[in-house]
Design an enzyme around this catalytic site. Sequence first.
Site: not given
Ligand SMILES: *Cc1c(COP(=O)(O)O)cnc(C)c1O
Length: 385
Positions: A203, A328
Amino acid sequence: MTTPVYLDYAATTPVDPRVAELMSRHLTLDGIFANPASRSHMPGWQAEQAVENARRQVADLINADPREIVWTSGATEADNLALIGYLRANRHRGRHLITSIVEHKAVVDTAKALETEGFEVTWLAPGRNGCIAPQQLHEAMRADTVLVSLMAVNNELGVIQDMAALAEVAHAGGALFHVDAAQAVGRLDLDVKRLGIDLMSLSGHKAYGPKGIGALYVKRHPDIRLEAMIHGGGHERGMRSGTLATHQIVGMGEAFALAGDEGEADQVRIASLRDRLLDGLTDFEGIHRNTAIDVAVPNILNLAFEGVDGESLLMALRDVALSTGSACNSASVEPSYVLKAIGLPRELALASLRFSFGRFTTDADIDTALSALRHALTGLRRQAI
Ligand SMILES: *Cc1c(COP(=O)(O)O)cnc(C)c1O
């Protein structure tokens, strides 16, 4: 009103100003704004070059080939593409997936969706420290297991999974190994070859890049077949169609290059910030470390405060931006499923806070948080008596 001290880097990081500056040069007419898929003119070629440069920056950080990087909208989409894409494309080989109950919702909910499609999922439960033991994975492997999906760094606890050992077990059982590494970029060495990773979700915005961009590492040799979820112009070798978001992509590329250059030094400094916070709380009774710090990244520290309610504590800490468990789930008052999974009693899980630090956190930020915390704890505990 003063701006709160930001200690919620695990929810998202601010974009590094050097990244923002580069992104701003990929938006307007005087910059590199064209469609990277435009093959008939110079502005298009320049945009393609910018995208390919960023692809190399991301690949370099994880010791991959640029052709193994597929751009997505974030780690959520990368997790979906890895799990759904791989299982659907390989259903003739087996229908069994292994993951854990402490994964991010992007993996948990995707695995649940696959269960409704006729795939079978084994949900591993971690030990008290949040780690999955390779032996546990070994015992869960079946002849029809095609994929194992486990995260590198847990977003609520900060604990690190032993990726190399887990990958070895998955491979010995004939399955591929997927890692959600959203929280690990700039925090851990993510050499996919050394670790034996086949698929890895990344990400931008957890590593000082922009939101809305991510990538899936898809190993080549042997080629991994994924069924596309988004159909269109056949971008990204057919695995993920859609016009590439040049400005987001160059931002993620630059952020990942900075993670390679500065991540290790950042983490050393951040470890001293975490210790400063812990030292400042030693004279308070009833503080539990939910994070097993000997197996965790230093930038995430989850603490439970006995005898207080987490929401009230958060309310009393208006000058500090932090999170109870995962951002979340902050709409619900149910205790975090991750804290439940490591065996924390409900009252303590509800009285837990996640402190997460980053590149721009200062000693002064920690001191502000400490004095707010000491004030709030004293006040709330006096009320409780
Ligand atoms: C933030 C996060 C995600 C989601 O990532 P996005 O780019 O916001 O969709 C997935 N897995 C983990 C472990 C995260 O911390």
